[in-house]
Design an enzyme around this catalytic site. Structure first.
Site, mmCIF file in Angstrom:
data_model
loop_
_atom_site.group_PDB
_atom_site.id
_atom_site.type_symbol
_atom_site.label_atom_id
_atom_site.label_comp_id
_atom_site.label_asym_id
_atom_site.label_seq_id
_atom_site.Cartn_x
_atom_site.Cartn_y
_atom_site.Cartn_z
ATOM 1 N N LYS A 13 -25.002 31.690 -25.883
ATOM 2 C CA LYS A 13 -23.578 31.357 -25.706
ATOM 3 C C LYS A 13 -23.253 30.058 -26.423
ATOM 4 O O LYS A 13 -22.287 29.960 -27.176
ATOM 5 C CB LYS A 13 -23.225 31.221 -24.205
ATOM 6 C CG LYS A 13 -23.568 32.428 -23.371
ATOM 7 C CD LYS A 13 -23.202 32.235 -21.913
ATOM 8 C CE LYS A 13 -23.974 31.155 -21.187
ATOM 9 N NZ LYS A 13 -25.432 31.422 -21.064
ATOM 10 N N ARG A 88 -18.837 31.150 -13.339
ATOM 11 C CA ARG A 88 -20.223 31.532 -13.111
ATOM 12 C C ARG A 88 -20.353 32.404 -11.876
ATOM 13 O O ARG A 88 -21.434 32.848 -11.553
ATOM 14 C CB ARG A 88 -20.946 30.214 -12.883
ATOM 15 C CG ARG A 88 -22.366 30.064 -13.243
ATOM 16 C CD ARG A 88 -22.667 30.205 -14.682
ATOM 17 N NE ARG A 88 -23.977 29.680 -14.928
ATOM 18 C CZ ARG A 88 -24.257 28.808 -15.888
ATOM 19 N NH1 ARG A 88 -23.337 28.391 -16.705
ATOM 20 N NH2 ARG A 88 -25.487 28.409 -16.051
ATOM 21 N N ARG A 127 -36.599 26.064 -26.620
ATOM 22 C CA ARG A 127 -35.342 25.401 -26.992
ATOM 23 C C ARG A 127 -35.453 23.876 -26.910
ATOM 24 O O ARG A 127 -36.038 23.323 -25.996
ATOM 25 C CB ARG A 127 -34.203 25.843 -26.065
ATOM 26 C CG ARG A 127 -32.930 25.023 -26.322
ATOM 27 C CD ARG A 127 -31.729 25.524 -25.600
ATOM 28 N NE ARG A 127 -31.890 25.600 -24.169
ATOM 29 C CZ ARG A 127 -30.959 26.087 -23.359
ATOM 30 N NH1 ARG A 127 -29.835 26.553 -23.850
ATOM 31 N NH2 ARG A 127 -31.177 26.121 -22.068
ATOM 32 N N ARG A 154 -34.866 20.330 -22.082
ATOM 33 C CA ARG A 154 -34.146 20.199 -20.813
ATOM 34 C C ARG A 154 -35.096 20.438 -19.645
ATOM 35 O O ARG A 154 -35.977 21.288 -19.719
ATOM 36 C CB ARG A 154 -33.021 21.243 -20.748
ATOM 37 C CG ARG A 154 -31.742 20.784 -21.389
ATOM 38 C CD ARG A 154 -30.719 21.878 -21.595
ATOM 39 N NE ARG A 154 -30.508 22.782 -20.481
ATOM 40 C CZ ARG A 154 -29.602 23.771 -20.479
ATOM 41 N NH1 ARG A 154 -28.807 23.934 -21.534
ATOM 42 N NH2 ARG A 154 -29.471 24.565 -19.458
ATOM 43 N N ARG A 165 -33.283 30.593 -12.743
ATOM 44 C CA ARG A 165 -31.948 30.671 -13.369
ATOM 45 C C ARG A 165 -31.584 32.121 -13.672
ATOM 46 O O ARG A 165 -30.432 32.514 -13.516
ATOM 47 C CB ARG A 165 -31.919 29.835 -14.655
ATOM 48 C CG ARG A 165 -31.937 28.336 -14.366
ATOM 49 C CD ARG A 165 -32.293 27.537 -15.597
ATOM 50 N NE ARG A 165 -31.333 27.666 -16.661
ATOM 51 C CZ ARG A 165 -31.610 27.397 -17.945
ATOM 52 N NH1 ARG A 165 -32.821 26.992 -18.294
ATOM 53 N NH2 ARG A 165 -30.678 27.518 -18.859
#
Ligand code: AP5
Length: 208
Positions: A13, A88, A127, A154, A165
């Site tokens: 996204k 969300r 990532r 992160r 998640r």
């Protein structure tokens, strides 16, 4: 362009939003980025939010909704906006509808970036994110190509949090596919292809 981006954590996204922002100059409203900025600033909201983010859970609606309202009221959002990571859950979607209706604005579409969960676990573990501007890239990028900032991993991209998640996404966010489908504004792209190929489809589906 006034759109909502839907998709699992790591679906791409943010990556597609960055490309749309570069080409069309609309506001990128990422609740994840807004919350990470609050965590970094150690504001009261940031301290509360961190606990939920580290656990792979949603931050309570009352903390997130205020941030989005404030951001939507800023000048750059008048040209258009991409909501990335908001709404969300169904309660946030209903709140957004009410807020946009007060502003006299209609969403042009809700775009689902669709990627299988096996692909996602690999993507998120590798990532790296820019500490200064939030730009994202793979593990081979150590300096941000946009602002020369430091790229870091992160906290919630550690393997133990990624699965949580994904579970949160399945139980709370996936129902929004039906929510926006029911409104007739849902479009979908296959996100498991090279970034530029996905982007061609994103523009086609959004009629850009
Ligand atoms: P948030 O920051 O929104 O995280 P997320 O939804 O989990 O999404 P990500 O940022 O992880 O993934 P993305 O889809 O943007 O993928 P990206 O483009 O980076 O939220 C974090 C936390 O904040 C939440 O867990 C929650 O606690 C809280 N939160 C946020 N919003 C909230 C809300 N509204 N309510 C309550 N709580 C909220 O891509 C991932 C990687 O893949 C990158 O390395 C990228 O380079 C790579 N990649 C992208 N596309 C491709 C491709 N096509 N091929 C190969 N690699 C690709």
């Amino acid at each position: 362009m006034k759109i909502v981006l839907l998709g699992a954590p790591g679906a791409g996204k943010g990556t597609q939003a960055q490309k749309l922002v570069e080409e069309f100059g609309v506001a990128h409203i990422s609740t994840g980025d807004l919350l990470r900025a609050a965590v970094k600033a150690q504001s009261e909201l940031g301290v509360k939010a961190k606990e939920y983010m580290d656990a792979g859970q949603l931050v309570p609606d009352e903390l997130v909704v205020g941030l989005v309202k404030e951001r939507l009221a800023q000048d750059d959002a008048k040209i258009g906006f991409i909501l990335d990571g908001f709404p969300r859950n169904t309660a946030q979607a209903i709140t957004l509808d009410a807020e946009l209706s007060k502003m006299g604005v209609d969403l042009d579409g809700a775009l689902l970036v669709d990627v299988a969960s096996e692909v996602i676990v690999n993507r998120l573990s590798s990532r790296r994110t820019c500490r200064s501007c939030g730009y994202t890239a793979g593990a081979d990028t150590s300096v941000c190509p946009r602002c020369n900032g430091e790229m870091y991993q992160r906290d919630d991209d550690k393997p133990e949090t990624i699965q949580k998640r994904l579970d949160t996404y399945a139980s709370q966010t996936e129902p929004l596919i039906e929510y926006y489908g029911g409104k007739g504004i849902l479009v979908k792209v296959d996100g498991d292809r090279p970034v530029d190929e996905v982007y061609v489809d994103v523009k086609k589906e959004l009629g850009l």
